[in-house]
Design an enzyme around this catalytic site. Structure first.
Site, PDB file in Angstrom:
ATOM      1  N   ALA A   1     119.073  55.339  26.138  1.00  0.00           N
ATOM      2  CA  ALA A   1     118.644  56.744  26.108  1.00  0.00           C
ATOM      3  C   ALA A   1     119.813  57.722  26.216  1.00  0.00           C
ATOM      4  O   ALA A   1     119.682  58.887  25.824  1.00  0.00           O
ATOM      5  CB  ALA A   1     117.638  56.994  27.232  1.00  0.00           C
TER       6      ALA A   1
ATOM      7  N   TYR B   1     110.836  46.179  21.044  1.00  0.00           N
ATOM      8  CA  TYR B   1     112.194  45.665  21.251  1.00  0.00           C
ATOM      9  C   TYR B   1     112.343  44.160  21.005  1.00  0.00           C
ATOM     10  O   TYR B   1     113.452  43.626  21.120  1.00  0.00           O
ATOM     11  CB  TYR B   1     112.669  46.023  22.666  1.00  0.00           C
ATOM     12  CG  TYR B   1     112.753  47.510  22.898  1.00  0.00           C
ATOM     13  CD1 TYR B   1     113.680  48.290  22.200  1.00  0.00           C
ATOM     14  CD2 TYR B   1     111.893  48.159  23.785  1.00  0.00           C
ATOM     15  CE1 TYR B   1     113.757  49.658  22.387  1.00  0.00           C
ATOM     16  CE2 TYR B   1     111.965  49.530  23.977  1.00  0.00           C
ATOM     17  CZ  TYR B   1     112.900  50.276  23.277  1.00  0.00           C
ATOM     18  OH  TYR B   1     112.975  51.634  23.459  1.00  0.00           O
TER      19      TYR B   1
ATOM     20  N   ASN C   1     125.152  50.035  22.134  1.00  0.00           N
ATOM     21  CA  ASN C   1     123.802  50.591  22.164  1.00  0.00           C
ATOM     22  C   ASN C   1     123.708  51.378  23.472  1.00  0.00           C
ATOM     23  O   ASN C   1     123.527  50.792  24.534  1.00  0.00           O
ATOM     24  CB  ASN C   1     122.745  49.490  22.125  1.00  0.00           C
ATOM     25  CG  ASN C   1     121.337  50.064  22.116  1.00  0.00           C
ATOM     26  OD1 ASN C   1     121.145  51.250  22.391  1.00  0.00           O
ATOM     27  ND2 ASN C   1     120.355  49.237  21.809  1.00  0.00           N
TER      28      ASN C   1
ATOM     29  N   GLU D   1     127.442  51.760  16.228  1.00  0.00           N
ATOM     30  CA  GLU D   1     126.303  52.111  17.106  1.00  0.00           C
ATOM     31  C   GLU D   1     125.082  51.294  16.664  1.00  0.00           C
ATOM     32  O   GLU D   1     124.781  51.238  15.462  1.00  0.00           O
ATOM     33  CB  GLU D   1     126.033  53.610  16.944  1.00  0.00           C
ATOM     34  CG  GLU D   1     124.828  54.131  17.692  1.00  0.00           C
ATOM     35  CD  GLU D   1     124.584  55.628  17.404  1.00  0.00           C
ATOM     36  OE1 GLU D   1     125.424  56.264  16.709  1.00  0.00           O
ATOM     37  OE2 GLU D   1     123.553  56.143  17.851  1.00  0.00           O
TER      38      GLU D   1
ATOM     39  N   PRO E   1     121.369  51.864  29.539  1.00  0.00           N
ATOM     40  CA  PRO E   1     120.269  51.749  30.493  1.00  0.00           C
ATOM     41  C   PRO E   1     119.015  51.109  29.931  1.00  0.00           C
ATOM     42  O   PRO E   1     118.608  51.387  28.797  1.00  0.00           O
ATOM     43  CB  PRO E   1     119.996  53.203  30.901  1.00  0.00           C
ATOM     44  CG  PRO E   1     120.690  54.047  29.908  1.00  0.00           C
ATOM     45  CD  PRO E   1     121.825  53.246  29.363  1.00  0.00           C
ATOM     46  N   ASN E   2     118.445  50.250  30.751  1.00  0.00           N
ATOM     47  CA  ASN E   2     117.165  49.571  30.514  1.00  0.00           C
ATOM     48  C   ASN E   2     117.251  48.431  29.507  1.00  0.00           C
ATOM     49  O   ASN E   2     116.284  47.684  29.355  1.00  0.00           O
ATOM     50  CB  ASN E   2     116.061  50.564  30.107  1.00  0.00           C
ATOM     51  CG  ASN E   2     115.758  51.523  31.233  1.00  0.00           C
ATOM     52  OD1 ASN E   2     115.507  51.096  32.354  1.00  0.00           O
ATOM     53  ND2 ASN E   2     115.815  52.809  30.963  1.00  0.00           N
TER      54      ASN E   2
ATOM     55  N   ARG F   1     110.616  57.352  15.561  1.00  0.00           N
ATOM     56  CA  ARG F   1     110.038  57.535  16.895  1.00  0.00           C
ATOM     57  C   ARG F   1     110.002  59.032  17.250  1.00  0.00           C
ATOM     58  O   ARG F   1     110.084  59.882  16.371  1.00  0.00           O
ATOM     59  CB  ARG F   1     110.827  56.693  17.900  1.00  0.00           C
ATOM     60  CG  ARG F   1     110.796  55.199  17.535  1.00  0.00           C
ATOM     61  CD  ARG F   1     111.516  54.341  18.550  1.00  0.00           C
ATOM     62  NE  ARG F   1     110.828  54.375  19.847  1.00  0.00           N
ATOM     63  CZ  ARG F   1     111.333  53.826  20.953  1.00  0.00           C
ATOM     64  NH1 ARG F   1     112.510  53.209  20.926  1.00  0.00           N
ATOM     65  NH2 ARG F   1     110.655  53.885  22.088  1.00  0.00           N
TER      66      ARG F   1
ATOM     67  N   ARG G   1     109.641  43.317  28.515  1.00  0.00           N
ATOM     68  CA  ARG G   1     108.555  44.287  28.304  1.00  0.00           C
ATOM     69  C   ARG G   1     108.641  44.834  26.888  1.00  0.00           C
ATOM     70  O   ARG G   1     109.654  44.710  26.225  1.00  0.00           O
ATOM     71  CB  ARG G   1     108.699  45.461  29.291  1.00  0.00           C
ATOM     72  CG  ARG G   1     108.397  45.104  30.734  1.00  0.00           C
ATOM     73  CD  ARG G   1     108.605  46.347  31.564  1.00  0.00           C
ATOM     74  NE  ARG G   1     107.836  47.457  30.997  1.00  0.00           N
ATOM     75  CZ  ARG G   1     106.684  47.902  31.476  1.00  0.00           C
ATOM     76  NH1 ARG G   1     106.177  47.367  32.536  1.00  0.00           N
ATOM     77  NH2 ARG G   1     106.054  48.895  30.904  1.00  0.00           N
TER      78      ARG G   1
ATOM     79  N   HIS H   1     120.900  50.438  17.396  1.00  0.00           N
ATOM     80  CA  HIS H   1     119.615  50.640  18.065  1.00  0.00           C
ATOM     81  C   HIS H   1     118.661  49.559  17.595  1.00  0.00           C
ATOM     82  O   HIS H   1     118.533  49.323  16.383  1.00  0.00           O
ATOM     83  CB  HIS H   1     119.044  52.028  17.760  1.00  0.00           C
ATOM     84  CG  HIS H   1     119.955  53.097  18.266  1.00  0.00           C
ATOM     85  ND1 HIS H   1     120.047  53.391  19.601  1.00  0.00           N
ATOM     86  CD2 HIS H   1     120.852  53.875  17.631  1.00  0.00           C
ATOM     87  CE1 HIS H   1     120.973  54.318  19.768  1.00  0.00           C
ATOM     88  NE2 HIS H   1     121.479  54.633  18.591  1.00  0.00           N
TER      89      HIS H   1
HETATM   90  O1  CA2 Z   1     116.212  51.263  20.032  1.00  0.00           O
HETATM   91  C1  CA2 Z   1     117.129  51.211  20.861  1.00  0.00           C
HETATM   92  O2  CA2 Z   1     117.918  50.264  20.925  1.00  0.00           O
HETATM   93  C2  CA2 Z   1     117.264  52.314  21.930  1.00  0.00           C
HETATM   94  O3  CA2 Z   1     118.642  52.571  22.120  1.00  0.00           O
HETATM   95  C3  CA2 Z   1     116.627  51.749  23.177  1.00  0.00           C
HETATM   96  C4  CA2 Z   1     116.531  52.767  24.315  1.00  0.00           C
HETATM   97  C5  CA2 Z   1     115.883  54.051  23.838  1.00  0.00           C
HETATM   98  O4  CA2 Z   1     115.906  55.016  24.865  1.00  0.00           O
HETATM   99  C6  CA2 Z   1     116.591  54.610  22.615  1.00  0.00           C
HETATM  100  O5  CA2 Z   1     115.935  55.788  22.196  1.00  0.00           O
HETATM  101  C7  CA2 Z   1     116.587  53.604  21.488  1.00  0.00           C
HETATM  102  C8  CA2 Z   1     115.650  52.215  25.444  1.00  0.00           C
HETATM  103  C9  CA2 Z   1     116.011  50.870  25.899  1.00  0.00           C
HETATM  104  C10 CA2 Z   1     114.852  50.363  26.710  1.00  0.00           C
HETATM  105  O6  CA2 Z   1     114.841  48.984  26.564  1.00  0.00           O
HETATM  106  C11 CA2 Z   1     113.740  48.330  26.984  1.00  0.00           C
HETATM  107  C12 CA2 Z   1     113.637  47.028  26.572  1.00  0.00           C
HETATM  108  C13 CA2 Z   1     112.555  46.305  26.957  1.00  0.00           C
HETATM  109  C14 CA2 Z   1     111.578  46.866  27.769  1.00  0.00           C
HETATM  110  C15 CA2 Z   1     111.694  48.168  28.180  1.00  0.00           C
HETATM  111  C16 CA2 Z   1     112.795  48.907  27.796  1.00  0.00           C
END
Ligand code: CA2
Length: 148
Positions: free
Chosen positions: A78, A24, A75, A99, A11-12, A108, A19, A101
């Protein structure tokens, strides 16, 4: 046919590049998938990429890997920190799982420090930015491609 790797993003992660570049980076998910596909070809692997914001769809993708894929790069977003169901699906897959991230989850919030998926993963890469996906592909090549 080269061994197939399934690259799964949760997700996301479809928002990569749109963003929060400080966390990221600036690359989009399409950039990441294209780079992974090019690297896979170089390494003697096939690549199929999948992203979903839905837990059940991610589980279906992992289950589909059982018949088709030699390895998984995932990946889980969340869901990393919450999903026993994704862990169970990965436990039913026999090949290597790496895996990834993008951010360093250990630097974090405390709720990001626990990963259910790490209980199954053969390798974990965190905090290397989107380059982490390429590092994961290289690890799978050394596990799956003779002489790789
Ligand atoms: O660091 C990572 O790759 C995560 O898996 C990313 C997840 C986060 O919940 C994990 O704790 C760590 C969130 C992905 C959100 O991705 C975005 C990318 C750009 C803008 C907003 C969100």
């Amino acid at each position: 046919m080269p061994p197939l790797v399934l690259l799964i993003n949760g997700p996301n992660l479809n928002l990569l590049g749109a963003r929060e570049p400080a966390i990221y980076g600036a690359d989009t998910l399409a950039d990441v998938e294209a780079r992974a596909a090019a690297l896979a070809a170089e390494l003697g692997l096939g690549l199929e990429a999948f992203q979903s914001n839905h837990e059940g769809a991610l589980i279906d993708a992992i289950q589909s890997a059982r018949e088709r894929a030699a390895g998984i790069v995932i990946n889980p977003g969340a869901y990393t920190h919450t999903s026993v169901a994704i862990l169970d699906a990965l436990n039913a897959f026999d090949g290597p799982v790496i895996e990834v991230h993008v951010s360093n989850i250990h630097r974090r919030e405390a709720f990001r420090h626990r990963s259910y998926v790490s209980l199954r993963a053969d390798g974990v890469i965190a905090g290397c930015g989107v380059e982490g996906y390429c590092l994961a592909m290289r690890r799978l090549a050394s596990l799956l491609v003779p002489g790789g």
